[in-house]
Design a protein around this motif. Structure first.
Motif, PDB file in Angstrom:
ATOM      1  N   LEU A  39      -5.748   4.310  -8.190  1.00 25.05           N
ATOM      2  CA  LEU A  39      -5.928   4.294  -9.123  1.00 25.05           C
ATOM      3  C   LEU A  39      -7.318   4.693  -9.517  1.00 25.05           C
ATOM      4  N   VAL A  40      -7.848   3.953  -9.228  1.00 19.56           N
ATOM      5  CA  VAL A  40      -9.607   4.224  -9.628  1.00 19.56           C
ATOM      6  C   VAL A  40     -10.089   4.974  -8.425  1.00 19.56           C
ATOM      7  N   GLN A  41      -9.873   5.616  -7.307  1.00 23.48           N
ATOM      8  CA  GLN A  41     -10.060   5.933  -6.249  1.00 23.48           C
ATOM      9  C   GLN A  41      -9.641   7.971  -6.505  1.00 23.48           C
ATOM     10  N   GLU A  42      -8.672   7.987  -7.538  1.00 24.96           N
ATOM     11  CA  GLU A  42      -7.926   8.919  -7.778  1.00 24.96           C
ATOM     12  C   GLU A  42      -8.919   9.687  -8.888  1.00 24.96           C
ATOM     13  N   TRP A  43      -8.802   7.940  -9.731  1.00 19.45           N
ATOM     14  CA  TRP A  43     -10.178   8.389 -11.418  1.00 19.45           C
ATOM     15  C   TRP A  43     -11.386   9.506 -10.790  1.00 19.45           C
ATOM     16  N   ARG A  44     -11.605   8.582  -9.627  1.00 18.50           N
ATOM     17  CA  ARG A  44     -13.175   9.138  -9.173  1.00 18.50           C
ATOM     18  C   ARG A  44     -13.237  10.178  -8.906  1.00 18.50           C
ATOM     19  N   ARG A  45     -12.416  11.611  -8.716  1.00 22.51           N
ATOM     20  CA  ARG A  45     -11.950  12.633  -8.307  1.00 22.51           C
ATOM     21  C   ARG A  45     -12.677  13.802  -9.788  1.00 22.51           C
ATOM     22  N   PHE A  46     -11.787  12.888 -11.060  1.00 25.87           N
ATOM     23  CA  PHE A  46     -12.499  13.927 -12.277  1.00 25.87           C
ATOM     24  C   PHE A  46     -13.454  14.166 -12.675  1.00 25.87           C
ATOM     25  N   PRO A  47     -14.548  13.251 -12.234  1.00 25.76           N
ATOM     26  CA  PRO A  47     -15.684  13.954 -13.334  1.00 25.76           C
ATOM     27  C   PRO A  47     -16.667  14.961 -11.791  1.00 25.76           C
ATOM     28  N   GLY A  99       0.801  -1.087  -0.182  1.00 27.86           N
ATOM     29  CA  GLY A  99       0.030   0.110   0.106  1.00 27.86           C
ATOM     30  C   GLY A  99       0.516   1.493   0.166  1.00 27.86           C
ATOM     31  N   ASP A 100       1.870   0.857   0.728  1.00 33.09           N
ATOM     32  CA  ASP A 100       2.970   2.299   1.061  1.00 33.09           C
ATOM     33  C   ASP A 100       3.909   2.768  -0.645  1.00 33.09           C
ATOM     34  N   ALA A 101       3.971   1.618  -1.304  1.00 34.32           N
ATOM     35  CA  ALA A 101       4.420   1.712  -2.271  1.00 34.32           C
ATOM     36  C   ALA A 101       3.030   2.111  -4.087  1.00 34.32           C
ATOM     37  N   ALA A 102       2.130   2.198  -2.971  1.00 31.56           N
ATOM     38  CA  ALA A 102       1.331   2.074  -4.727  1.00 31.56           C
ATOM     39  C   ALA A 102       0.477   3.669  -4.167  1.00 31.56           C
ATOM     40  N   ARG A 103       1.000   4.168  -3.396  1.00 37.68           N
ATOM     41  CA  ARG A 103       0.035   5.513  -2.740  1.00 37.68           C
ATOM     42  C   ARG A 103       1.279   6.778  -3.789  1.00 37.68           C
ATOM     43  N   PRO A 104      -0.091   7.058  -5.010  1.00 38.22           N
ATOM     44  CA  PRO A 104       0.463   8.591  -5.518  1.00 38.22           C
ATOM     45  C   PRO A 104       0.732   9.772  -4.889  1.00 38.22           C
ATOM     46  N   ASP A 111      -0.475  16.205 -12.205  1.00 36.60           N
ATOM     47  CA  ASP A 111      -0.533  15.423 -11.038  1.00 36.60           C
ATOM     48  C   ASP A 111      -0.950  13.988 -11.800  1.00 36.60           C
ATOM     49  N   PHE A 112      -2.220  13.534 -12.118  1.00 34.47           N
ATOM     50  CA  PHE A 112      -2.209  13.085 -11.911  1.00 34.47           C
ATOM     51  C   PHE A 112      -1.677  11.357 -12.860  1.00 34.47           C
ATOM     52  N   LEU A 113      -1.206  12.237 -14.066  1.00 35.93           N
ATOM     53  CA  LEU A 113      -0.284  11.283 -15.379  1.00 35.93           C
ATOM     54  C   LEU A 113       0.649  11.000 -14.119  1.00 35.93           C
ATOM     55  N   ASP A 114       2.005  11.700 -13.927  1.00 35.43           N
ATOM     56  CA  ASP A 114       3.182  12.007 -12.423  1.00 35.43           C
ATOM     57  C   ASP A 114       2.894  10.380 -12.080  1.00 35.43           C
ATOM     58  N   ALA A 115       1.436  10.437 -11.418  1.00 37.85           N
ATOM     59  CA  ALA A 115       1.543   9.763 -10.393  1.00 37.85           C
ATOM     60  C   ALA A 115       1.588   8.346 -10.122  1.00 37.85           C
ATOM     61  N   VAL A 116      -0.018   8.390 -11.433  1.00 36.32           N
ATOM     62  CA  VAL A 116       0.108   6.881 -12.025  1.00 36.32           C
ATOM     63  C   VAL A 116       1.813   6.174 -13.121  1.00 36.32           C
ATOM     64  N   ARG A 117       2.156   7.113 -13.388  1.00 34.14           N
ATOM     65  CA  ARG A 117       3.382   6.616 -14.121  1.00 34.14           C
ATOM     66  C   ARG A 117       4.766   5.698 -12.894  1.00 34.14           C
ATOM     67  N   SER A 118       3.934   6.386 -12.072  1.00 36.85           N
ATOM     68  CA  SER A 118       5.478   6.144 -10.982  1.00 36.85           C
ATOM     69  C   SER A 118       5.303   4.836 -10.262  1.00 36.85           C
ATOM     70  N   LEU A 119       3.782   4.573 -10.253  1.00 33.92           N
ATOM     71  CA  LEU A 119       3.424   2.885  -9.377  1.00 33.92           C
ATOM     72  C   LEU A 119       3.836   1.972 -10.032  1.00 33.92           C
ATOM     73  N   ARG A 120       4.834   1.107  -9.333  1.00 40.83           N
ATOM     74  CA  ARG A 120       5.427  -0.200 -10.352  1.00 40.83           C
ATOM     75  C   ARG A 120       5.535  -1.463  -9.379  1.00 40.83           C
ATOM     76  N   PRO A 121       3.725  -1.890  -8.977  1.00 40.78           N
ATOM     77  CA  PRO A 121       4.002  -2.955  -8.391  1.00 40.78           C
ATOM     78  C   PRO A 121       3.847  -3.642  -8.797  1.00 40.78           C
ATOM     79  N   ALA A 122       4.870  -4.067  -7.562  1.00 41.80           N
ATOM     80  CA  ALA A 122       5.757  -5.581  -7.895  1.00 41.80           C
ATOM     81  C   ALA A 122       5.474  -7.226  -7.840  1.00 41.80           C
ATOM     82  N   ASP A 123       3.909  -7.113  -6.995  1.00 42.57           N
ATOM     83  CA  ASP A 123       3.243  -8.151  -6.596  1.00 42.57           C
ATOM     84  C   ASP A 123       1.576  -7.933  -6.257  1.00 42.57           C
ATOM     85  N   ASP A 124       1.353  -9.072  -5.703  1.00 42.37           N
ATOM     86  CA  ASP A 124      -0.593  -9.224  -5.959  1.00 42.37           C
ATOM     87  C   ASP A 124      -1.182  -8.284  -4.698  1.00 42.37           C
ATOM     88  N   PRO A 125      -0.163  -8.152  -3.307  1.00 43.09           N
ATOM     89  CA  PRO A 125      -0.812  -7.273  -2.854  1.00 43.09           C
ATOM     90  C   PRO A 125      -0.321  -5.647  -3.376  1.00 43.09           C
TER      91      PRO A 125
END
Length: 284
Positions: free
Chosen positions: A231-239, A6-11, A208-222
């Protein structure tokens, strides 16, 4: 499970820090809409603790978010021995279904614009702060911009029935007036768009969304579950932020187009792994 996923995945947003800070309740809604709604099955409290734990949410905050969602009528809890199983209520299902449709349909390129606008004159007494907030929030969700006090506009006149429903629900339909028509030339239309919406601020959020998402490099299932949920959480804001203006009213090289493409690419890639991780966490 390790919290590192979770920590690694936080934008990490560079300029709009508020976009990177999500409440436990907001993250819970994302998990409910993304995983619980499609599954249609009750979910143990422990599953939410594991899932939101991967996103850095403490146990106490998760339990409070569940209790608050139940108090608002979105969830219902059922005791089974020492454990509680949570299911979506009909109201919760409607809320999340409507939100999911809006989130995944949002950002698609708008077809050629015919130059017509919807103009709404709607006011709420100064003493009714709650209604004023509700009016502003609901009209913004419908993609309208506040041109001046009591004046709302949209280059999507086809949304008039939706707006009329909103005004009726809030109780201001009888004192509101709606028009449709054209507004000067394209230069004036662009000026009105910039006056009604802060396009620079919206584009900054997309960057900022583009920078944050491009920086995510998940290495395992968790880690992938955490990245996908963020990703979905941040995209939810744009509507709420972006009214979905026609291309004619947008700056050149609009970052929203890139963000839309990246969101769907990452979503399609991460979703199967995130689903697998959710099933592992939510199983008995």
């Amino acid at each position: 499970m390790a919290r590192s996923g979770g920590d690694a995945a936080r934008p990490q947003f560079r300029r709009r820090r508020e976009l990177g800070a999500a409440s436990a309740r907001s993250l819970l809604l994302t998990v409910l809409g993304e995983f619980v709604l499609p599954g249609g099955e009750p979910v143990w409290t422990a599953a939410f603790l594991r899932a939101l734990g991967l996103l850095g949410v403490e146990e106490k905050a998760v339990r409070q978010a569940l209790a608050r969602s139940a108090a608002e009528g979105w969830l219902a809890g059922e005791r089974r021995g020492r454990r509680t199983a949570w299911r979506l209520t009909p109201a919760g299902e409607r809320l999340l279904t409507d939100g999911t449709e809006r989130i995944y349909g949002f950002g698609e390129p708008v077809g050629e614009w015919d130059g017509r606008w919807l103009l709404v004159l709607a006011t709420v007494p100064e003493t009714s702060r709650r209604l004023r907030h509700l009016l502003r929030t609901r009209l913004a969700w419908s993609g309208l911009g506040n041109l001046s006090p009591g004046v709302w506009v949209s280059p999507h006149p086809e949304r008039e029935p939706e707006v009329r429903d909103v005004l009726a629900e809030i109780g201001v339909a009888d004192t509101s007036t709606l028009f449709t028509g054209r507004l000067g030339d394209l230069a004036e239309a662009r000026r009105v768009a910039r006056q009604a919406w802060d396009l620079d601020e919206i584009e900054l959020a997309y960057e900022d969304f583009l920078d944050a998402v491009r920086s995510l490099r998940p290495a395992d299932d968790p880690g992938t579950f955490a990245a996908h949920t963020r990703l979905v959480q941040e995209w939810r804001r744009f509507p709420f932020l972006d009214p979905g203006l026609p291309a004619e009213l947008l700056p050149d090289d609009w970052s929203g187009s890139q963000a839309y493409t990246l969101f769907h690419e990452r979503h399609d890639t991460w979703r199967p792994v995130a689903d697998r991780q959710w099933k592992a966490m939510s199983g008995d």
